[in-house]
Design a protein around this motif. Sequence first.
Motif, PDB file in Angstrom:
ATOM      1  N   ILE A 232       0.845  -1.187   0.000  1.00 11.32           N
ATOM      2  CA  ILE A 232       0.000   0.000   0.000  1.00 11.32           C
ATOM      3  C   ILE A 232       0.879   1.235   0.000  1.00 11.32           C
ATOM      4  O   ILE A 232       1.789   1.376   0.831  1.00 11.32           O
ATOM      5  N   LEU A 233       0.606   2.140  -0.929  1.00 12.81           N
ATOM      6  CA  LEU A 233       1.342   3.394  -1.000  1.00 12.81           C
ATOM      7  C   LEU A 233       1.058   4.250   0.223  1.00 12.81           C
ATOM      8  O   LEU A 233      -0.060   4.235   0.766  1.00 12.81           O
ATOM      9  N   LEU A 234       2.058   5.020   0.655  1.00 20.06           N
ATOM     10  CA  LEU A 234       1.875   5.910   1.794  1.00 20.06           C
ATOM     11  C   LEU A 234       0.698   6.856   1.551  1.00 20.06           C
ATOM     12  O   LEU A 234      -0.109   7.097   2.457  1.00 20.06           O
ATOM     13  N   TYR A 235       0.603   7.379   0.333  1.00 23.45           N
ATOM     14  CA  TYR A 235      -0.491   8.286  -0.010  1.00 23.45           C
ATOM     15  C   TYR A 235      -1.847   7.605   0.165  1.00 23.45           C
ATOM     16  O   TYR A 235      -2.773   8.171   0.731  1.00 23.45           O
ATOM     17  N   GLU A 236      -1.954   6.371  -0.321  1.00 26.12           N
ATOM     18  CA  GLU A 236      -3.215   5.630  -0.207  1.00 26.12           C
ATOM     19  C   GLU A 236      -3.574   5.397   1.258  1.00 26.12           C
ATOM     20  O   GLU A 236      -4.741   5.519   1.650  1.00 26.12           O
ATOM     21  N   ALA A 237      -2.590   5.056   2.061  1.00 28.74           N
ATOM     22  CA  ALA A 237      -2.829   4.809   3.484  1.00 28.74           C
ATOM     23  C   ALA A 237      -3.275   6.086   4.179  1.00 28.74           C
ATOM     24  O   ALA A 237      -4.244   6.082   4.948  1.00 28.74           O
ATOM     25  N   GLN A 238      -2.592   7.183   3.899  1.00 27.82           N
ATOM     26  CA  GLN A 238      -2.934   8.463   4.515  1.00 27.82           C
ATOM     27  C   GLN A 238      -4.356   8.880   4.132  1.00 27.82           C
ATOM     28  O   GLN A 238      -5.143   9.297   4.991  1.00 27.82           O
ATOM     29  N   LYS A 239      -4.710   8.722   2.874  1.00 22.48           N
ATOM     30  CA  LYS A 239      -6.047   9.084   2.399  1.00 22.48           C
ATOM     31  C   LYS A 239      -7.114   8.161   3.018  1.00 22.48           C
ATOM     32  O   LYS A 239      -8.166   8.629   3.454  1.00 22.48           O
ATOM     33  N   PHE A 240      -6.856   6.867   3.070  1.00 24.86           N
ATOM     34  CA  PHE A 240      -7.779   5.910   3.665  1.00 24.86           C
ATOM     35  C   PHE A 240      -8.026   6.232   5.139  1.00 24.86           C
ATOM     36  O   PHE A 240      -9.170   6.250   5.602  1.00 24.86           O
ATOM     37  N   LEU A 241      -6.955   6.482   5.873  1.00 22.84           N
ATOM     38  CA  LEU A 241      -7.094   6.799   7.292  1.00 22.84           C
ATOM     39  C   LEU A 241      -7.912   8.079   7.485  1.00 22.84           C
ATOM     40  O   LEU A 241      -8.771   8.147   8.362  1.00 22.84           O
ATOM     41  N   ARG A 242      -7.683   9.067   6.638  1.00 19.15           N
ATOM     42  CA  ARG A 242      -8.394  10.342   6.738  1.00 19.15           C
ATOM     43  C   ARG A 242      -9.861  10.202   6.363  1.00 19.15           C
ATOM     44  O   ARG A 242     -10.747  10.623   7.095  1.00 19.15           O
ATOM     45  N   GLU A 243     -10.143   9.572   5.225  1.00 18.81           N
ATOM     46  CA  GLU A 243     -11.508   9.519   4.707  1.00 18.81           C
ATOM     47  C   GLU A 243     -12.362   8.427   5.340  1.00 18.81           C
ATOM     48  O   GLU A 243     -13.544   8.639   5.596  1.00 18.81           O
ATOM     49  N   GLU A 244     -11.783   7.263   5.580  1.00 22.86           N
ATOM     50  CA  GLU A 244     -12.569   6.130   6.073  1.00 22.86           C
ATOM     51  C   GLU A 244     -12.544   6.002   7.594  1.00 22.86           C
ATOM     52  O   GLU A 244     -13.520   5.574   8.194  1.00 22.86           O
ATOM     53  N   LYS A 245     -11.428   6.335   8.200  1.00 26.81           N
ATOM     54  CA  LYS A 245     -11.276   6.136   9.652  1.00 26.81           C
ATOM     55  C   LYS A 245     -11.309   7.451  10.430  1.00 26.81           C
ATOM     56  O   LYS A 245     -11.231   7.437  11.662  1.00 26.81           O
ATOM     57  N   LYS A 246     -11.393   8.584   9.704  1.00 28.37           N
ATOM     58  CA  LYS A 246     -11.461   9.917  10.328  1.00 28.37           C
ATOM     59  C   LYS A 246     -10.283  10.184  11.256  1.00 28.37           C
ATOM     60  O   LYS A 246     -10.405  10.765  12.322  1.00 28.37           O
TER      61      LYS A 246
END
Length: 103
Positions: free
Chosen positions: A32-46
């Motif tokens: 998983i790309l760092l960008y994808e992880a950062q975006k997922f954590l922000r959008e899905e996990k708040k």
Amino acid sequence: MLTEKDYCDLDASHELWVMGLEPEAYYDGPLILLYEAQKFLREEKKLIVLVSFDFCPITSEIVYNWVIVVNGNTAKKSSYTYDYFEESLSEGIKEAVKILKGE
């Protein structure tokens, strides 16, 4: 620095995959790309992982650190400075995963 494409380490990638993030690629597990992880954590996990920088007067260089924000409040800050932005982001993501796992 990590690689030309900066990925989370395999442990963090696996944990994020278990949480529902679909990886870009697989190599002995999800990558998983760092960008994808950062975006997922922000959008899905708040949960927001921010990287900031500071000037180190001792070495006359820029250093980076991370902070994790949950519901507008600082949940955790790095106690260590990093030489590279990606390294700091990677460590912040690992800490965010720990928070989500309740560790």
